[in-house]
Write an enzyme that holds these catalytic residues in place. Structure first.
Site, mmCIF file in Angstrom:
data_model
loop_
_atom_site.group_PDB
_atom_site.id
_atom_site.type_symbol
_atom_site.label_atom_id
_atom_site.label_comp_id
_atom_site.label_asym_id
_atom_site.label_seq_id
_atom_site.Cartn_x
_atom_site.Cartn_y
_atom_site.Cartn_z
ATOM 1 N N CYS A 1 12.786 4.726 40.662
ATOM 2 C CA CYS A 1 13.092 3.423 39.965
ATOM 3 C C CYS A 1 13.715 3.649 38.439
ATOM 4 O O CYS A 1 13.121 4.339 37.692
ATOM 5 C CB CYS A 1 11.631 2.520 39.996
ATOM 6 S SG CYS A 1 11.959 1.142 38.988
ATOM 7 N N LYS B 1 5.714 -13.087 34.497
ATOM 8 C CA LYS B 1 6.039 -11.812 34.109
ATOM 9 C C LYS B 1 7.513 -12.122 33.124
ATOM 10 O O LYS B 1 8.649 -12.956 33.583
ATOM 11 C CB LYS B 1 6.573 -10.939 35.271
ATOM 12 C CG LYS B 1 6.413 -9.578 34.789
ATOM 13 C CD LYS B 1 6.828 -8.678 36.211
ATOM 14 C CE LYS B 1 8.035 -7.977 35.781
ATOM 15 N NZ LYS B 1 7.856 -6.851 34.821
#
Ligand code: MSP
Length: 505
Positions: free
Chosen positions: A127, A293
């Protein structure tokens, strides 16, 4: 020369301007640093930026710039944000510093010499947002839960740091359990220990496909993995700036990167041959903004500079640390900061200062100056424990004791809260004094004392309030340095001026 107290923030990825998440850790570290400085300790507060790797490369490409040009262009954004927030760091560290690059290479060579580096073939899901390989069980619907993106399959021959071997050779589990290398809070430490029990994997520490990084020693085809380069910043800073500070005393971060700091970092240091490990790794929680978030797509990324412009640095510092316990997850929003501004600061602290000084002028009283204060230009105060006892007399001479922990004075309780990095607990305690102070006006009705010519009682009352304000001013100084300075000026000059003017809508 005695060792300075060495306190660090993470070095933030410089792929964009800083956001309120970065500000949160940096403010917290600044409070600790100012607090210890005010106690007369020599402190070295290090922060900075993490400038290499795939994430920065991608951001630079998007901006149409060369990586170095790109990161250089963002440095002023960090400097300005920290200046606006009254962050008083001792050194700003950049991983593109050539001295650092040399130290990182030497570090790797030593790991290799000591038998902790090996070349292996590896395939994994990477990632870029996290700058790390992910385990399958960490993914949700095949995506990284932090970045919502699918990690890329990467297959390379890389150099590996033999974490498993290091953990065994140096009994890493016991190091983490010991007092020599503390990991806090306890819940997070236990998570880390549990994860270690489930089995460690060696760490790939080089990349073939990432050009923007420090060259791997003795292999021009590979660069050093950005996280290894980044962790070593704490180790190179003392060498580069010739400061007697090693090892770090307090390393603050959020829980997202505790694994790197609590497991990989000490293992690297031990494998290198370093005996003195950082004393404390402390991971605070993660916050959402307006319940979500923070992300550019949601559009809820808070810019610290905007907030400072609206509320002032001290209100932002206060609201962030007061809103939820440090160490736990929480939620913040502009509205929550505005509420704190209006209630705790405007109606609470500002009102108490204003009404006390106004009445002192009206009653033509010369308040007794507490004999305690050493406060310098930067808002640092002298040792608070050497001042008065933390109990205050009310207008009739009874003692008002602000009840703190068993057998502990008010001031000691606040100090102890900061020492154990429980900022909200310390702030709540200080605000008890402000509530008592404002409550005193309702209870003793000083305006009636004036009307009835009770001069002696009035003086006693105002002196008590005045002394409480001194005390509050000393105690908030590490949290709100500007406010402490303004309070001191007003308390000395007896010229009232609103500390927290009403917000426009
Ligand atoms: N570059 C690495 C750190 C290397 S340290 C040797 C990195 N950078 S980062 O820019 O992603 O910063 C992560 C840190 O920013 C967190 O650990 C925390 O300190 C802070 N935060 C970022 N977002 C946050 C929240 N939403 N809530 C709390 N802290 C936040 O990781």
């Amino acid at each position: 020369m005695a060792k300075k107290k060495f306190i660090t923030t993470p070095i933030y990825y410089i792929n964009d301007k800083p956001h309120i998440g970065h500000a949160y850790t940096t403010i917290a570290t600044d409070v600790l640093s100012r607090y210890y400085k005010s106690k007369g300790e020599d402190v070295f507060f290090l922060t900075g930026t993490d400038e290499h790797g795939a994430k920065i490369t991608e951001a630079a490409e998007k901006a149409g710039k060369k990586p170095k040009e790109f990161v250089d262009s963002l440095i002023p954004k960090f400097e300005t944000a920290w200046k606006n927030l009254n962050i008083e760091y001792d050194q700003f560290f950049r991983t593109t510093n050539p001295d650092h690059e040399k130290i990182v290479q030497e570090f790797i060579l030593k790991l290799k010499e000591n038998g902790y580096v090996e070349k292996k073939k590896y395939e994994g899901l990477y990632c870029v947002g996290c700058e790390r390989f992910m385990q399958k069980d960490e993914l949700i619907d095949g995506k990284c839960s932090d970045h919502g993106t699918k990690p890329k399959l990467q297959s390379e021959e890389n150099y590996f740091f033999l974490l498993k071997k290091a953990a065994k050779d140096f009994d890493l589990t016991n190091v983490i359990k010991s007092d020599k290398f503390k990991v806090k809070p306890l819940g997070r430490k236990n998570e880390i220990l549990g994860k270690i029990d489930n089995g460690l994997e060696d760490v790939s520490i080089s990349r073939t496909g990432v050009e923007w990084g420090i060259e791997f020693p003795d292999d021009k085809d590979q660069t050093i993995y950005v996280w290894i380069d980044a962790l070593i910043n704490y180790f190179s800073a003392p060498k580069i700036y010739k400061e007697e500070i090693w090892p770090p005393d307090i390393q603050l971060m959020a829980k997202d990167i505790l694994w790197f700091h609590a497991v990989i970092w000490p293992a690297m240091l031990l494998a290198y041959g370093e005996k003195d490990l950082p004393k404390l790794e402390f991971a605070h929680g993660f916050f959402t903004v307006d319940g979500k978030k923070m992300s550019k797509t949601v559009g809820n990324v808070l810019d610290p500079n905007d907030l400072v412009e609206k509320f002032g640095a001290d209100a932002v510092r206060y609201a962030l640390l007061r809103e939820f316990p440090f160490g736990e997850d929480g939620d913040i929003s502009e509205e929550k900061i505005a509420n704190r501004y209006q209630s705790d600061l405007g109606n609470g602290l500002g009102n108490l200062l204003n009404r006390t000084i106004s009445l002192i002028i009206k009653a033509n009283i010369k308040p007794l100056l507490p004999n305690v204060l050493k406060i310098d230009e930067k808002g640092h105060v002298g040792d608070v424990t050497e001042s008065k006892t933390g109990s205050f007399r009310n207008a009739w001479g009874e003692k008002i004791i602000v009840k703190s922990g068993e057998g502990m004075s008010f001031r000691d309780f606040v100090s102890e809260s900061i020492n154990r990095i429980a900022f909200d607990v310390g702030l709540i305690e200080i605000w008890k004094l402000i509530i008592v102070g404002n409550g005193g006006f309702d209870k003793y009705k000083p305006w009636e004392l004036i009307k009835n010519n009770k001069q002696e009682q009035l003086e006693e009352f105002l002196n008590t309030e005045y002394e409480m304000l001194w005390c509050v001013m000393e105690l908030i100084a590490p949290f709100m340095p500007d406010t402490a300075r303004k309070m001191k000026n007003q308390l000395e000059s007896l010229e009232p001026k609103p500390l927290f003017p009403r917000l426009e809508d």
